[in-house]
Enzyme design. Structure first.
Site, PDB file in Angstrom:
ATOM      1  N   GLY A   1      -9.504  16.180  13.356  1.00  0.00           N
ATOM      2  CA  GLY A   1      -8.263  16.017  12.597  1.00  0.00           C
ATOM      3  C   GLY A   1      -8.270  14.760  11.761  1.00  0.00           C
ATOM      4  O   GLY A   1      -7.255  14.073  11.640  1.00  0.00           O
ATOM      5  N   ALA A   2      -9.424  14.453  11.166  1.00  0.00           N
ATOM      6  CA  ALA A   2      -9.537  13.205  10.401  1.00  0.00           C
ATOM      7  C   ALA A   2      -9.460  13.449   8.898  1.00  0.00           C
ATOM      8  O   ALA A   2      -9.838  12.597   8.103  1.00  0.00           O
ATOM      9  CB  ALA A   2     -10.834  12.482  10.771  1.00  0.00           C
TER      10      ALA A   2
ATOM     11  N   GLY B   1      -3.759  11.612   7.974  1.00  0.00           N
ATOM     12  CA  GLY B   1      -2.973  11.039   9.062  1.00  0.00           C
ATOM     13  C   GLY B   1      -3.734  10.007   9.878  1.00  0.00           C
ATOM     14  O   GLY B   1      -4.572   9.258   9.362  1.00  0.00           O
ATOM     15  N   ILE B   2      -3.448   9.999  11.160  1.00  0.00           N
ATOM     16  CA  ILE B   2      -3.992   8.967  12.055  1.00  0.00           C
ATOM     17  C   ILE B   2      -5.503   9.113  12.187  1.00  0.00           C
ATOM     18  O   ILE B   2      -6.237   8.117  12.224  1.00  0.00           O
ATOM     19  CB  ILE B   2      -3.312   9.092  13.441  1.00  0.00           C
ATOM     20  CG1 ILE B   2      -1.793   8.935  13.283  1.00  0.00           C
ATOM     21  CG2 ILE B   2      -3.841   8.048  14.413  1.00  0.00           C
ATOM     22  CD1 ILE B   2      -0.978   9.565  14.396  1.00  0.00           C
ATOM     23  N   GLY B   3      -5.982  10.362  12.244  1.00  0.00           N
ATOM     24  CA  GLY B   3      -7.422  10.592  12.386  1.00  0.00           C
ATOM     25  C   GLY B   3      -8.209   9.995  11.234  1.00  0.00           C
ATOM     26  O   GLY B   3      -9.290   9.421  11.439  1.00  0.00           O
TER      27      GLY B   3
ATOM     28  N   SER C   1       0.868  11.558  23.356  1.00  0.00           N
ATOM     29  CA  SER C   1       2.074  11.084  22.669  1.00  0.00           C
ATOM     30  C   SER C   1       3.025  10.522  23.711  1.00  0.00           C
ATOM     31  O   SER C   1       2.980  10.916  24.889  1.00  0.00           O
ATOM     32  CB  SER C   1       2.743  12.251  21.952  1.00  0.00           C
ATOM     33  OG  SER C   1       4.063  11.920  21.595  1.00  0.00           O
TER      34      SER C   1
ATOM     35  N   TYR D   1       5.038  21.650  22.131  1.00  0.00           N
ATOM     36  CA  TYR D   1       4.288  20.451  21.730  1.00  0.00           C
ATOM     37  C   TYR D   1       4.249  19.433  22.878  1.00  0.00           C
ATOM     38  O   TYR D   1       3.176  18.897  23.192  1.00  0.00           O
ATOM     39  CB  TYR D   1       4.929  19.828  20.484  1.00  0.00           C
ATOM     40  CG  TYR D   1       4.285  18.521  20.064  1.00  0.00           C
ATOM     41  CD1 TYR D   1       2.993  18.494  19.553  1.00  0.00           C
ATOM     42  CD2 TYR D   1       4.967  17.319  20.196  1.00  0.00           C
ATOM     43  CE1 TYR D   1       2.398  17.289  19.171  1.00  0.00           C
ATOM     44  CE2 TYR D   1       4.385  16.114  19.804  1.00  0.00           C
ATOM     45  CZ  TYR D   1       3.098  16.104  19.294  1.00  0.00           C
ATOM     46  OH  TYR D   1       2.506  14.917  18.923  1.00  0.00           O
TER      47      TYR D   1
HETATM   48  N1  NAP Z   1       2.602  11.397  13.899  1.00  0.00           N
HETATM   49  C1  NAP Z   1       3.147  10.958  15.039  1.00  0.00           C
HETATM   50  O1  NAP Z   1       4.245  10.373  15.057  1.00  0.00           O
HETATM   51  C2  NAP Z   1       2.423  11.158  16.347  1.00  0.00           C
HETATM   52  C3  NAP Z   1       3.017  10.664  17.507  1.00  0.00           C
HETATM   53  C4  NAP Z   1       2.363  10.835  18.722  1.00  0.00           C
HETATM   54  C5  NAP Z   1       1.148  11.484  18.778  1.00  0.00           C
HETATM   55  N2  NAP Z   1       0.597  11.971  17.641  1.00  0.00           N
HETATM   56  C6  NAP Z   1      -0.679  12.672  17.757  1.00  0.00           C
HETATM   57  O2  NAP Z   1      -1.612  12.120  16.861  1.00  0.00           O
HETATM   58  C7  NAP Z   1      -2.547  13.115  16.462  1.00  0.00           C
HETATM   59  C8  NAP Z   1      -2.685  13.114  14.940  1.00  0.00           C
HETATM   60  O3  NAP Z   1      -1.408  13.379  14.387  1.00  0.00           O
HETATM   61  P1  NAP Z   1      -1.051  13.069  12.842  1.00  0.00           P
HETATM   62  O4  NAP Z   1       0.350  12.575  12.855  1.00  0.00           O
HETATM   63  O5  NAP Z   1      -2.119  12.271  12.213  1.00  0.00           O
HETATM   64  O6  NAP Z   1      -1.028  14.554  12.282  1.00  0.00           O
HETATM   65  P2  NAP Z   1      -1.366  15.118  10.811  1.00  0.00           P
HETATM   66  O7  NAP Z   1      -1.189  14.077   9.776  1.00  0.00           O
HETATM   67  O8  NAP Z   1      -0.560  16.372  10.702  1.00  0.00           O
HETATM   68  O9  NAP Z   1      -2.918  15.454  10.916  1.00  0.00           O
HETATM   69  C9  NAP Z   1      -3.338  16.445  11.811  1.00  0.00           C
HETATM   70  C10 NAP Z   1      -4.815  16.646  11.676  1.00  0.00           C
HETATM   71  O10 NAP Z   1      -5.208  17.670  12.594  1.00  0.00           O
HETATM   72  C11 NAP Z   1      -5.910  18.682  11.858  1.00  0.00           C
HETATM   73  N3  NAP Z   1      -5.714  20.003  12.439  1.00  0.00           N
HETATM   74  C12 NAP Z   1      -4.575  20.724  12.512  1.00  0.00           C
HETATM   75  N4  NAP Z   1      -4.830  21.931  13.040  1.00  0.00           N
HETATM   76  C13 NAP Z   1      -6.153  21.974  13.305  1.00  0.00           C
HETATM   77  C14 NAP Z   1      -7.017  22.952  13.838  1.00  0.00           C
HETATM   78  N5  NAP Z   1      -6.573  24.163  14.193  1.00  0.00           N
HETATM   79  N6  NAP Z   1      -8.329  22.668  13.954  1.00  0.00           N
HETATM   80  C15 NAP Z   1      -8.806  21.454  13.581  1.00  0.00           C
HETATM   81  N7  NAP Z   1      -8.040  20.479  13.065  1.00  0.00           N
HETATM   82  C16 NAP Z   1      -6.720  20.740  12.918  1.00  0.00           C
HETATM   83  C17 NAP Z   1      -5.314  18.626  10.452  1.00  0.00           C
HETATM   84  O11 NAP Z   1      -6.187  19.268   9.524  1.00  0.00           O
HETATM   85  P3  NAP Z   1      -5.562  19.907   8.171  1.00  0.00           P
HETATM   86  O12 NAP Z   1      -5.258  18.764   7.299  1.00  0.00           O
HETATM   87  O13 NAP Z   1      -6.623  20.764   7.619  1.00  0.00           O
HETATM   88  O14 NAP Z   1      -4.367  20.676   8.600  1.00  0.00           O
HETATM   89  C18 NAP Z   1      -5.222  17.121  10.266  1.00  0.00           C
HETATM   90  O15 NAP Z   1      -6.466  16.589   9.923  1.00  0.00           O
HETATM   91  C19 NAP Z   1      -2.028  14.440  17.039  1.00  0.00           C
HETATM   92  O16 NAP Z   1      -2.740  14.750  18.201  1.00  0.00           O
HETATM   93  C20 NAP Z   1      -0.582  14.128  17.378  1.00  0.00           C
HETATM   94  O17 NAP Z   1      -0.105  14.927  18.445  1.00  0.00           O
HETATM   95  C21 NAP Z   1       1.196  11.819  16.410  1.00  0.00           C
END
Ligand code: NAP
Length: 311
Positions: A13-14, A17-19, A143, A168
Site C-alpha cells: 500500500g505504498a 498515503g502513509i505507505g 489503528s 474495519y
Molecule cells: N489514515 C488514517 O488515519 C489511519 C489511521 C490508523 C491506521 N491507518 C492504517 O494505515 C494504513 C495505510 O492507510 P492510509 O491512510 O495511508 O490509506 P490510503 O491513503 O487509502 O492508502 C491505502 C493503500 O493501500 C493500498 N490498497 C488498498 N487496497 C489494496 C489491495 N486490495 N491490495 C493491495 N493494496 C491495496 C492502496 O492502493 P491504491 O492506491 O491502488 O488503492 C494504497 O496504496 C492502513 O492499514 C490503515 O488501516 C490509517
C-alpha cells in the site's frame, strides 16, 4: 535512524498515503524498497516519485491485489526474485476502510480479506526470504480504533448484518492478533524473526472517504474529509512504522504509535494494545482460521522444526 544500506524492504500500500511516506523514509536511509500496490501504473509512478525525491534510491514496484490470494502467492515469488531471496523488512501497511458490503473473489468480507488475510498470506509466502535475512522483521499496521474491534473468526464471509466501520475495527484488531501469533510462531521455533505492530495515529489521507464517495455517501465523506484535513500528515504518521521497521531495541510482539494525546499524533513510542488484542485464545483462533483460508501459507514447521502450537 541507522544506515539501511544493504537491507531490503517491502511496503504494501505504498502507492500513496502513509505507505508512500514509509517507503520514502526507508529509501532515504539506504534501503532497497519494493512498493506493492494493486495497480502497476500507480506502483511505477510511486517508485518514480521516491527516486525523484531521494536521488539514487533503489525502488521497485510489484502489482498485487491483496484480496486475490493466488495473486499474493505470485507476487511473493516475484518479490523473492527481485530481492535475491533475502528480505529484511516487510511492512504490512495496505488498507481499506469504510467499504460498502463487498466480498473478495474468494468470498471473504473485503476489510478482512485485504487488511488481514492478504497480509497473512503474503507474510507466509515471503517467509523463506525473510528467514534468509539475519534479523528479519514484519511490521503489521493497526489503528488506535482496534480498541473497538472484536475477533469474529466465526464470520470471515460477509455477514448478514454488516456495518462498514465495525468491519474495519475488527480487521485492525486482527492485525494485532496476527502480530502476537507470528511472534509466538517464530519464538517457539527459535527463529530470529520479529513481529511488531504499529499504528500511525489519525492521518490526513483519503482512507475511508474515497470508499464513502464511491458508495454515494457524499455527506458522510465530506464530514470525514473535514476531519482528515485536521489530522497529521502521512510523513509524520510514518514514524511509528519506520521505527518499528528499523529500531533494533524494539522486541517482537511490541506495539508502537504516536506518543501525543490519545495517540492521535506525536513522536513514535511504545503504546498499549487493548486486552482483546492480547487474548491468547483469540490469537490462536485467528491463526488457525487464517492458515485454513490461505491453504497453510505458513509451513507447519518453521526452520528449525520446533514445538508447533498452531498447526
Ligand atoms: N489514515 C488514517 O488515519 C489511519 C489511521 C490508523 C491506521 N491507518 C492504517 O494505515 C494504513 C495505510 O492507510 P492510509 O491512510 O495511508 O490509506 P490510503 O491513503 O487509502 O492508502 C491505502 C493503500 O493501500 C493500498 N490498497 C488498498 N487496497 C489494496 C489491495 N486490495 N491490495 C493491495 N493494496 C491495496 C492502496 O492502493 P491504491 O492506491 O491502488 O488503492 C494504497 O496504496 C492502513 O492499514 C490503515 O488501516 C490509517
Amino acid at each position: 535512524m541507522a544506515d539501511l544500506s544493504g537491507r531490503t524492504a517491502v511496503v504494501t500500500g505504498a502507492s500513496r498515503g502513509i505507505g508512500a511516506a514509509v517507503a520514502e523514509q526507508l529509501a532515504r536511509h539506504g534501503a532497497r524498497v519494493i512498493i506493492l500496490c494493486p495497480s502497476s501504473a500507480q506502483g511505477h509512478a510511486a517508485a518514480e516519485a521516491v527516486r525523484r525525491r531521494v536521488g539514487a534510491a533503489r525502488v521497485h514496484s510489484v502489482a498485487c491485489d491483496l484480496a486475490e490470494l493466488d495473486r499474493v502467492r505470485k507476487a511473493a515469488g516475484q518479490i523473492s526474485g527481485l530481492v535475491g531471496g533475502r528480505l529484511d523488512v516487510l511492512v504490512n501497511n495496505a488498507g481499506v476502510a469504510g467499504l460498502a458490503p463487498t466480498r473478495s473473489s474468494t468470498g471473504y468480507e473485503m476489510h478482512f480479506a485485504v487488511n488481514h488475510l492478504g497480509h497473512f498470506a503474503l507474510t507466509g509466502h515471503l517467509l523463506p526470504a525473510l528467514l534468509n535475512a539475519p534479523q528479519p522483521r514484519v511490521v503489521n499496521v493497526s489503528s488506535v480504533l482496534h480498541w473497538l474491534g472484536r475477533c469474529r473468526t466465526d464470520r470471515p464471509h460477509l455477514p448478514r448484518r454488516y456495518h462498514r466501520w465495525p468491519a474495519y475495527f475488527d480487521s485492525k484488531l486482527a492485525n494485532l492478533l496476527f502480530t502476537q501469533g507470528l511472534a509466538t510462531w517464530a519464538r517457539t521455533r527459535e527463529l530470529p524473526l520479529r513481529a511488531i505492530a504499529a499504528h500511525p495515529g489519525l492521518v490526513n489521507t483519503t482512507l475511508g472517504s474515497s470508499a464513502l464517495h464511491a458508495d454515494g455517501r457524499h455527506v458522510e465523506a465530506r464530514l470525514l474529509e473535514w476531519m482528515q484535513a485536521r489530522w497529521h500528515s502521512p510523513s509524520q504518521a510514518a514514524w511509528p512504522l519506520v521505527r518499528a521497521a528499523t529500531d533494533p531495541h524494539i522486541a517482537s510482539g511490541e506495539f508502537l504509535g504516536p506518543g501525543g494525546r490519545w495517540e492521535w499524533s506525536g513522536p513514535p513510542v511504545r503504546v498499549r494494545a487493548a486486552r482483546r488484542a492480547r487474548d491468547a485464545d483469540a490469537v490462536e483462533r485467528l491463526w488457525r482460521l487464517s492458515q485454513q483460508l490461505t491453504d497453510h501459507a505458513f509451513p507447519p514447521s518453521g526452520r528449525p522444526a520446533g514445538r508447533e502450537p498452531y498447526p
